[in-house]
Design an enzyme around this catalytic site. Structure first.
Site, short mmCIF file in Angstrom:
data_model
loop_
_atom_site.label_atom_id
_atom_site.label_comp_id
_atom_site.label_asym_id
_atom_site.label_seq_id
_atom_site.Cartn_x
_atom_site.Cartn_y
_atom_site.Cartn_z
N HIS A 22 53.39 49.03 -21.53
CA HIS A 22 52.51 48.08 -22.50
C HIS A 22 51.77 47.56 -22.19
O HIS A 22 51.06 47.21 -20.95
CB HIS A 22 53.70 47.51 -23.52
CG HIS A 22 54.26 46.13 -23.20
ND1 HIS A 22 53.48 45.09 -22.52
CD2 HIS A 22 55.48 45.74 -22.78
CE1 HIS A 22 54.22 44.10 -22.28
NE2 HIS A 22 55.55 44.51 -22.42
N HIS A 25 51.64 44.73 -19.40
CA HIS A 25 51.77 45.16 -18.01
C HIS A 25 50.24 45.59 -17.64
O HIS A 25 49.67 45.46 -16.53
CB HIS A 25 52.71 46.40 -17.75
CG HIS A 25 53.96 46.10 -18.42
ND1 HIS A 25 54.67 46.78 -19.18
CD2 HIS A 25 54.91 45.19 -18.10
CE1 HIS A 25 55.83 46.38 -19.51
NE2 HIS A 25 56.06 45.46 -18.77
N CYS A 131 71.15 36.14 -17.25
CA CYS A 131 70.30 37.03 -18.12
C CYS A 131 69.99 38.15 -17.57
O CYS A 131 69.15 38.22 -16.50
CB CYS A 131 69.15 36.39 -18.81
SG CYS A 131 68.12 37.31 -20.01
N CYS A 134 66.03 38.76 -17.87
CA CYS A 134 65.28 38.25 -17.05
C CYS A 134 65.64 38.77 -15.69
O CYS A 134 65.06 38.46 -14.55
CB CYS A 134 65.42 36.71 -17.00
SG CYS A 134 64.86 36.05 -18.51
N CYS A 148 69.33 33.27 -24.03
CA CYS A 148 68.05 33.10 -23.10
C CYS A 148 67.12 32.75 -24.03
O CYS A 148 66.71 33.61 -25.06
CB CYS A 148 68.13 34.46 -22.43
SG CYS A 148 66.34 34.55 -21.65
N HIS A 151 64.39 36.04 -23.93
CA HIS A 151 64.88 37.20 -24.61
C HIS A 151 65.68 36.90 -25.83
O HIS A 151 65.84 38.01 -26.55
CB HIS A 151 65.65 38.05 -23.84
CG HIS A 151 65.01 38.58 -22.66
ND1 HIS A 151 64.78 38.02 -21.32
CD2 HIS A 151 64.22 39.79 -22.44
CE1 HIS A 151 63.99 38.56 -20.61
NE2 HIS A 151 63.51 39.93 -21.26
N LYS A 304 55.45 36.22 -27.11
CA LYS A 304 55.01 37.19 -26.07
C LYS A 304 55.45 38.60 -26.58
O LYS A 304 56.37 38.80 -26.97
CB LYS A 304 56.02 36.78 -24.73
CG LYS A 304 55.66 37.88 -23.54
CD LYS A 304 56.57 37.63 -22.51
CE LYS A 304 56.69 38.54 -21.29
NZ LYS A 304 57.75 38.78 -20.66
N LYS A 307 58.68 44.85 -25.38
CA LYS A 307 59.16 46.00 -25.74
C LYS A 307 60.61 45.89 -26.32
O LYS A 307 61.05 46.24 -27.40
CB LYS A 307 59.39 47.03 -24.61
CG LYS A 307 58.10 48.08 -24.66
CD LYS A 307 58.22 49.08 -25.64
CE LYS A 307 56.93 49.90 -25.69
NZ LYS A 307 56.67 50.86 -24.71
N1 MSP Z 1 60.09 43.20 -12.24
C1 MSP Z 1 59.81 41.92 -12.56
C2 MSP Z 1 58.60 41.67 -11.36
C3 MSP Z 1 59.04 41.74 -10.04
S1 MSP Z 1 57.69 41.15 -9.01
C4 MSP Z 1 58.63 41.19 -7.41
C5 MSP Z 1 59.25 42.00 -13.82
N2 MSP Z 1 58.85 42.91 -14.55
S2 MSP Z 1 58.42 43.18 -15.96
O1 MSP Z 1 58.01 44.50 -15.92
O2 MSP Z 1 59.27 42.66 -16.72
O3 MSP Z 1 56.90 42.52 -16.02
C6 MSP Z 1 56.06 42.26 -15.05
C7 MSP Z 1 54.81 41.63 -15.52
O4 MSP Z 1 54.26 42.21 -16.74
C8 MSP Z 1 54.83 40.18 -16.04
O5 MSP Z 1 54.89 39.19 -15.19
C9 MSP Z 1 53.47 39.86 -16.37
O6 MSP Z 1 52.49 40.16 -15.57
C10 MSP Z 1 53.40 41.33 -17.45
N3 MSP Z 1 53.73 41.22 -18.91
C11 MSP Z 1 54.73 41.76 -19.44
N4 MSP Z 1 54.60 41.30 -20.88
C12 MSP Z 1 53.54 40.52 -20.91
C13 MSP Z 1 52.84 40.12 -21.96
N5 MSP Z 1 53.05 40.30 -23.14
N6 MSP Z 1 51.61 39.80 -21.59
C14 MSP Z 1 51.01 39.83 -20.28
N7 MSP Z 1 51.62 39.93 -19.21
C15 MSP Z 1 52.97 40.34 -19.63
O7 MSP Z 1 59.18 40.87 -14.50
#
Ligand code: MSP
Length: 521
Positions: A22, A25, A131, A134, A148, A151, A304, A307
């Site tokens: 999304h 990311h 969790c 997380c 959590c 979440h 935040k 999904k």
């Molecule tokens: N898999 C772990 C990271 C491991 S790194 C060794 C993880 N993955 S994640 O897919 O849940 O999220 C990764 C990153 O996506 C978050 O840290 C952030 O950088 C970004 N984001 C996810 N949702 C976000 C927002 N709503 N806004 C901005 N960034 C966000 O955590």
């Protein structure tokens, strides 16, 4: 610029493949792409890594819920969702690591074995909340009524015999590290959070799980798999050759790349990166990353965007309407990197129209139209407007300073301010009036050349932000044949005035930022 032969090495988090990407990311990944493209244009050797986090219960349960084997699920998501989205967004990563790849799993095992041999791993019992969203062992303060905080879902109670990492031994050295090297955790609010967390004391960390098997096997205990975060954090180093013999290709690459210059992370995963990860590296006697930068969240309804809360927006929902370049520009320009920001269609449409279509795109169209009308499409010979040239020098200096400090908003503002200066120059010079007087042909030529030369600079400076439209503009200016590809233009040379060749053919190409269709349509 690095003169030691070391690459500028930047990483994004590796993303969970429980779903498609999304815009949250994409936000991190675009920021990483902008910064690495900028450093490449500074003439540095750069290594940009992204990838996917595929082990653990979160991904395993999603695969199960979809009646698919986890590996098959990951393969499908990576190939059909993640990689195509990064390609669509023009992400120029040098490598893409998947934690299920053998190059990663083997090195994780070797690293863990090393810590075991050094006495940093011991067997113990973990009892407490976890969790799965997380993938984190929680502390009582992390919960609200058993849920959590992130979440808003109930945590699970674990009671397992696991392998533990002596994390507590590193609280004091880490505190010292952050006090001595404030630049290594930014922004300041993030560093303060980490420091107060460390000051509160840190417990040892369970680094294995025994109740499922979707993970890297603990090398000396086949019944356990490595805790997914321990596995995932290591990607930053396994991808560049961690644990390889120093004389091998992998070992040499590690030497050239490690430590990472920047780990970009969202603030939700700061502690993993600023506490657990450097402690793992300290235990292995490896250099610590030079900077962990925690950016803010994209919010929807003040929360935040995610999904799991059904607030995720796919990048294509926005790029279908505004295009890829405007997507990249908007998020880097509108939200200070490090703060939270809300996405709004209205704000994006307003900036698109005023900054991209009117200020930048229109300047390019006007220049091409005038060169066609007054000079048969041929760029006049070089001229130099001292004020424009000096404004450009200042722009390059401040944009470079801001961008290397990860102030993307400040950097883009500086560049767009120069765009306004150029528009002001054209308005004041009134080439359409000058053109009516044949005796003023050389004056007209100078105005057109100065405008074209300013657009050359804008194309280069905005290229890391908007690679597609700036590449088009580059070819419209006839710059490709005389100056070479836009991506090889150096930031340090941008302000050298007079680079476009007189006599080049200027093309009136597509409008760079066309008028938006109505939002409702
Ligand atoms: N898999 C772990 C990271 C491991 S790194 C060794 C993880 N993955 S994640 O897919 O849940 O999220 C990764 C990153 O996506 C978050 O840290 C952030 O950088 C970004 N984001 C996810 N949702 C976000 C927002 N709503 N806004 C901005 N960034 C966000 O955590």
């Amino acid at each position: 610029m690095s003169d030691t032969g070391k690459s500028f090495y930047l990483t994004t988090p590796i993303y969970y493949v429980n779903d498609a990407p999304h815009i949250g990311h994409a936000y991190t990944t675009v920021a990483g792409d902008l910064l690495t493209r900028w450093h490449r244009q500074r003439g540095e050797s750069v290594w940009f890594l992204t990838g996917t986090d595929e082990h653990g219960q979160k991904v395993m349960r999603t695969a199960e819920a979809n009646n698919t084997a986890p590996q098959q699920w990951c393969d499908r998501l990576v190939e059909q969702e993640w990689k195509p989205v990064w390609k669509h967004l023009e992400i120029a990563n040098d490598d893409f690591i998947r934690t299920t790849e053998a190059r990663h799993t083997k090195r994780v095992q070797k690293f863990l074995q090393g810590l075991m041999e050094q006495g940093y791993i011991y067997e113990g019992k973990y009892e407490g909340p976890y969790c799965v969203g997380c993938e984190e062992f929680k502390l009582p303060g992390d919960l609200i009524e058993g849920n959590c905080k992130i979440h808003s879902k109930p945590v699970e109670m674990l009671s397992e015999t696991n392998w533990f990492f002596k994390l507590s031994e590193f609280a004091a050295p880490l505190l010292e590290h952050y006090k001595k090297n404030p630049e290594s955790c930014q922004p300041e609010s993030a560093r303060n959070e980490v420091i107060s967390f460390l000051e509160g004391g840190v417990s040892d960390l369970s680094v294995s799980r025994s109740t499922f098997d979707w993970g890297v096997r603990v090398p000396w205990d086949e019944k356990q798999v490595v805790y997914v975060w321990f596995d995932a954090l290591l990607n930053y180093a396994t991808a560049v050759g961690l644990t390889d013999d120093p004389s091998s290709d992998g070992g040499k690459f590690f030497e050239k790349t490690w430590p990472a210059d920047v780990h970009l992370v969202g603030k939700d995963i700061l502690r993993f990166h600023a506490v657990i990860w450097p402690a793992m590296l300290m235990a292995a006697k490896l250099a610590l990353p030079k900077k962990v930068f925690a950016h803010g969240w994209l919010l929807v309804g003040g929360e935040k965007m995610s999904k799991s809360k059904l607030t995720g927006i796919a990048p294509s929902d926005i790029t279908d309407h505004f295009g890829v370049d405007a997507f990249r520009y908007y998020f880097m320009r509108a939200i200070p990197f490090g703060s939270d920001g809300s996405f709004s269609w209205e704000d994006m449409a307003a900036r698109y129209t005023s900054e991209l279509a009117n200020d930048f795109g229109n300047l390019a169209s006007r220049l091409a139209a005038m060169v066609e009308k007054y000079c048969d499409g041929i760029l006049p010979n070089p001229a130099k407007d001292e004020e424009l040239a000096s404004a450009l020098s200042k722009t390059v200096e401040s944009a470079d300073k801001a961008i290397v400090a990860l102030d993307f908003q400040g950097g883009i503002n500086a560049i767009m301010d120069f765009c306004k200066v150029v528009n002001g120059y054209v308005t004041i010079q009134q080439p359409w009036v000058v053109a009516k007087d044949e005796s003023k042909k050389s004056e007209l030529d100078a105005i057109l050349y100065n405008t074209a030369e300013s657009l050359r600079a804008l194309a280069i400076l905005l290229h890391p932000v908007m690679p597609l439209s700036t590449s088009k503009l580059w070819s419209y200016l006839g710059a490709e044949s005389s100056l070479g590809p836009i991506s090889s233009q150096k930031i340090a040379d941008v302000a050298k005035w007079g680079q476009l060749k007189g006599g080049s053919k200027i093309i009136k190409g597509d409008i760079l930022f066309p008028r938006l269709p109505d939002l409702e349509s």
